[in-house]
Scaffold this motif. Structure first.
Motif, mmCIF file in Angstrom:
data_model
loop_
_atom_site.group_PDB
_atom_site.id
_atom_site.type_symbol
_atom_site.label_atom_id
_atom_site.label_comp_id
_atom_site.label_asym_id
_atom_site.label_seq_id
_atom_site.Cartn_x
_atom_site.Cartn_y
_atom_site.Cartn_z
ATOM 1 N N ARG A 195 26.330 15.882 5.346
ATOM 2 C CA ARG A 195 25.695 14.650 4.901
ATOM 3 C C ARG A 195 24.925 14.955 3.618
ATOM 4 O O ARG A 195 24.340 16.031 3.482
ATOM 5 C CB ARG A 195 24.716 14.105 5.946
ATOM 6 N N ARG A 196 24.936 14.009 2.701
ATOM 7 C CA ARG A 196 24.131 14.162 1.488
ATOM 8 C C ARG A 196 23.371 12.861 1.250
ATOM 9 O O ARG A 196 23.948 11.768 1.356
ATOM 10 C CB ARG A 196 24.988 14.497 0.267
ATOM 11 N N PHE A 197 22.094 13.002 0.930
ATOM 12 C CA PHE A 197 21.255 11.833 0.707
ATOM 13 C C PHE A 197 20.423 12.006 -0.559
ATOM 14 O O PHE A 197 19.988 13.113 -0.895
ATOM 15 C CB PHE A 197 20.315 11.606 1.897
ATOM 16 N N ASP A 198 20.228 10.904 -1.232
ATOM 17 C CA ASP A 198 19.281 10.802 -2.337
ATOM 18 C C ASP A 198 18.082 10.059 -1.754
ATOM 19 O O ASP A 198 18.064 8.829 -1.689
ATOM 20 C CB ASP A 198 19.916 10.027 -3.496
ATOM 21 N N THR A 199 17.102 10.828 -1.286
ATOM 22 C CA THR A 199 16.027 10.265 -0.466
ATOM 23 C C THR A 199 14.741 10.100 -1.259
ATOM 24 O O THR A 199 14.298 11.018 -1.953
ATOM 25 C CB THR A 199 15.757 11.158 0.759
ATOM 26 N N HIS A 200 14.148 8.935 -1.107
ATOM 27 C CA HIS A 200 12.858 8.634 -1.727
ATOM 28 C C HIS A 200 11.796 8.598 -0.629
ATOM 29 O O HIS A 200 11.980 7.949 0.405
ATOM 30 C CB HIS A 200 12.927 7.302 -2.465
ATOM 31 N N PHE A 201 10.701 9.297 -0.869
ATOM 32 C CA PHE A 201 9.649 9.455 0.132
ATOM 33 C C PHE A 201 8.416 8.647 -0.273
ATOM 34 O O PHE A 201 7.893 8.798 -1.380
ATOM 35 C CB PHE A 201 9.279 10.934 0.281
ATOM 36 N N PHE A 202 7.989 7.807 0.657
ATOM 37 C CA PHE A 202 6.799 6.992 0.463
ATOM 38 C C PHE A 202 5.718 7.458 1.435
ATOM 39 O O PHE A 202 6.023 8.023 2.491
ATOM 40 C CB PHE A 202 7.110 5.517 0.706
ATOM 41 N N ALA A 203 4.466 7.219 1.076
ATOM 42 C CA ALA A 203 3.348 7.580 1.952
ATOM 43 C C ALA A 203 2.467 6.364 2.172
ATOM 44 O O ALA A 203 2.363 5.479 1.314
ATOM 45 C CB ALA A 203 2.532 8.721 1.344
ATOM 46 N N ARG B 56 0.808 -1.225 0.000
ATOM 47 C CA ARG B 56 0.000 0.000 0.000
ATOM 48 C C ARG B 56 0.840 1.273 0.000
ATOM 49 O O ARG B 56 0.302 2.380 0.141
ATOM 50 C CB ARG B 56 -0.938 0.012 1.212
ATOM 51 N N LEU B 57 2.133 1.154 -0.161
ATOM 52 C CA LEU B 57 2.983 2.340 -0.180
ATOM 53 C C LEU B 57 2.800 3.122 -1.477
ATOM 54 O O LEU B 57 2.776 2.552 -2.564
ATOM 55 C CB LEU B 57 4.455 1.962 -0.033
ATOM 56 N N ARG B 58 2.668 4.435 -1.340
ATOM 57 C CA ARG B 58 2.679 5.331 -2.494
ATOM 58 C C ARG B 58 4.039 6.016 -2.567
ATOM 59 O O ARG B 58 4.652 6.298 -1.543
ATOM 60 C CB ARG B 58 1.614 6.429 -2.364
ATOM 61 N N TYR B 59 4.456 6.306 -3.772
ATOM 62 C CA TYR B 59 5.697 7.046 -3.985
ATOM 63 C C TYR B 59 5.317 8.507 -4.182
ATOM 64 O O TYR B 59 4.551 8.839 -5.093
ATOM 65 C CB TYR B 59 6.407 6.486 -5.212
ATOM 66 N N VAL B 60 5.839 9.401 -3.314
ATOM 67 C CA VAL B 60 5.340 10.779 -3.348
ATOM 68 C C VAL B 60 6.404 11.837 -3.604
ATOM 69 O O VAL B 60 6.064 12.970 -3.963
ATOM 70 C CB VAL B 60 4.591 11.125 -2.039
ATOM 71 N N ALA B 61 7.693 11.531 -3.434
ATOM 72 C CA ALA B 61 8.707 12.565 -3.672
ATOM 73 C C ALA B 61 10.103 11.954 -3.662
ATOM 74 O O ALA B 61 10.333 10.869 -3.117
ATOM 75 C CB ALA B 61 8.626 13.675 -2.625
ATOM 76 N N ARG B 62 11.013 12.704 -4.277
ATOM 77 C CA ARG B 62 12.439 12.397 -4.210
ATOM 78 C C ARG B 62 13.168 13.706 -3.944
ATOM 79 O O ARG B 62 12.773 14.758 -4.467
ATOM 80 C CB ARG B 62 12.927 11.787 -5.525
ATOM 81 N N ALA B 63 14.203 13.663 -3.118
ATOM 82 C CA ALA B 63 14.953 14.880 -2.801
ATOM 83 C C ALA B 63 16.434 14.560 -2.680
ATOM 84 O O ALA B 63 16.816 13.566 -2.055
ATOM 85 C CB ALA B 63 14.444 15.510 -1.509
ATOM 86 N N LEU B 64 17.250 15.417 -3.260
ATOM 87 C CA LEU B 64 18.702 15.265 -3.225
ATOM 88 C C LEU B 64 19.292 16.402 -2.394
ATOM 89 O O LEU B 64 19.079 17.582 -2.701
ATOM 90 C CB LEU B 64 19.258 15.305 -4.647
ATOM 91 N N THR B 65 19.994 16.057 -1.318
ATOM 92 C CA THR B 65 20.622 17.078 -0.482
ATOM 93 C C THR B 65 21.608 17.893 -1.315
ATOM 94 O O THR B 65 22.440 17.324 -2.026
ATOM 95 C CB THR B 65 21.384 16.437 0.689
ATOM 96 N N PRO B 66 21.547 19.225 -1.240
ATOM 97 C CA PRO B 66 22.476 20.050 -2.025
ATOM 98 C C PRO B 66 23.925 19.843 -1.587
ATOM 99 O O PRO B 66 24.195 19.447 -0.448
ATOM 100 C CB PRO B 66 22.018 21.485 -1.721
ATOM 101 N N PRO B 67 24.873 20.117 -2.469
ATOM 102 C CA PRO B 67 26.289 20.058 -2.082
ATOM 103 C C PRO B 67 26.582 21.066 -0.971
ATOM 104 O O PRO B 67 25.871 22.054 -0.798
ATOM 105 C CB PRO B 67 27.020 20.441 -3.375
ATOM 106 N N GLY B 68 27.643 20.788 -0.214
ATOM 107 C CA GLY B 68 28.072 21.731 0.810
ATOM 108 C C GLY B 68 27.619 21.388 2.207
ATOM 109 O O GLY B 68 27.853 22.161 3.136
ATOM 110 N N HIS B 69 26.968 20.233 2.392
ATOM 111 C CA HIS B 69 26.531 19.812 3.717
ATOM 112 C C HIS B 69 27.341 18.602 4.172
ATOM 113 O O HIS B 69 27.925 17.880 3.358
ATOM 114 C CB HIS B 69 25.039 19.488 3.709
#
Length: 238
Positions: A153-161, A138-151
């Motif tokens: 920690r950096r993550f390529d994060t996938h968001f489920f709902a 039942r998971l929906r895929y709702v967003a993806r976000a890439l942490t900008p350079p300069g931090h």
């Protein structure tokens, strides 16, 4: 949607931005639609965290090497698996992209004590396994976000709902952890009672807009991809 109190991602790296490779990660938006306004679960990160300190976020974290080996009850819908594989143009296998969803539910359990999926019995639980078999259906895929350079920690994060009423979920066992505390159910369209990172606000705005158009949050909706190009924030559609 009112403007929420936003917070930075965390302390930037000292000196010139370092070319950190983003690590794959996943996060889960637990959605409660039992009231007129759909609410989402967020918890506050410790002030001691280097990345996103002292802000409320969705449960989640990086994908671990063993996540693809987690025994699960039901799989993601085949079109969603194909979609995730397509995003990476074949660089990630079906098992690897499924591991993103498994990571989201594993992190949810570790950070909140909530389990999405049937429990093992004492006699059939393999050694080293989660105490439940994640249910991904039942998971929906709702967003993806890439942490900008300069931090730091950096993550390529996938968001489920996930709607809480679509699975057998015991919310009474929700409890603080070392990662998250002070859990709140905040309206998706008005999360102003807590301080949240800018990216969290942008994702909530996108989900709120999608819910307005489709209250059932269909499985085939357009997914925003938030990232930075040449110092400018970009919102692409996947």
């Amino acid at each position: 949607m009112r403007e929420p109190t936003k917070a930075p991602l965390g302390r930037p790296v000292d000196g010139p931005a370092k070319a950190l490779r983003p690590r794959l990660a996943a996060s889960i938006l637990l959605l409660d639609r039992s009231e007129s306004d759909v609410r989402v679960l967020v918890g506050r990160r410790s002030k001691q965290h280097v990345f996103m300190p002292d802000v409320h976020v969705f449960p989640g974290g990086r994908r671990d090497p063993g996540d693809h080996r987690i025994a699960f009850a039901r799989d993601l819908p085949a079109p969603l698996l194909d979609r995730l594989v397509g995003i990476y143009r074949g660089r990630l296998s079906v098992s690897a992209v499924r591991a993103l969803a498994l990571a989201a539910l594993r992190e949810l359990h570790e950070e909140t004590n909530l389990a999405v999926g049937p429990s093992w019995t004492d006699s059939d639980r393999p050694a080293g396994c989660l105490p439940f078999r994640p249910d991904l259906e039942r998971l929906r895929y709702v967003a993806r976000a890439l942490t900008p350079p300069g931090h730091v920690r950096r993550f390529d994060t996938h968001f489920f709902a996930l709607f809480t009423d679509e699975v057998d979920l015991d919310l009474a066992v929700l409890q603080d952890s070392r990662e998250l505390e002070d859990f709140r159910w905040v309206p998706v369209g008005d999360p102003t009672e807590v301080a949240i990172p800018d990216i969290t606000a942008r994702i909530l705005h996108a989900v709120h807009t999608r819910l307005d158009a489709d209250p059932l949050l269909g499985f085939d909706g357009t997914v925003p991809y938030f990232h930075v190009r040449n110092g400018r924030p970009i919102r692409d559609l996947l």
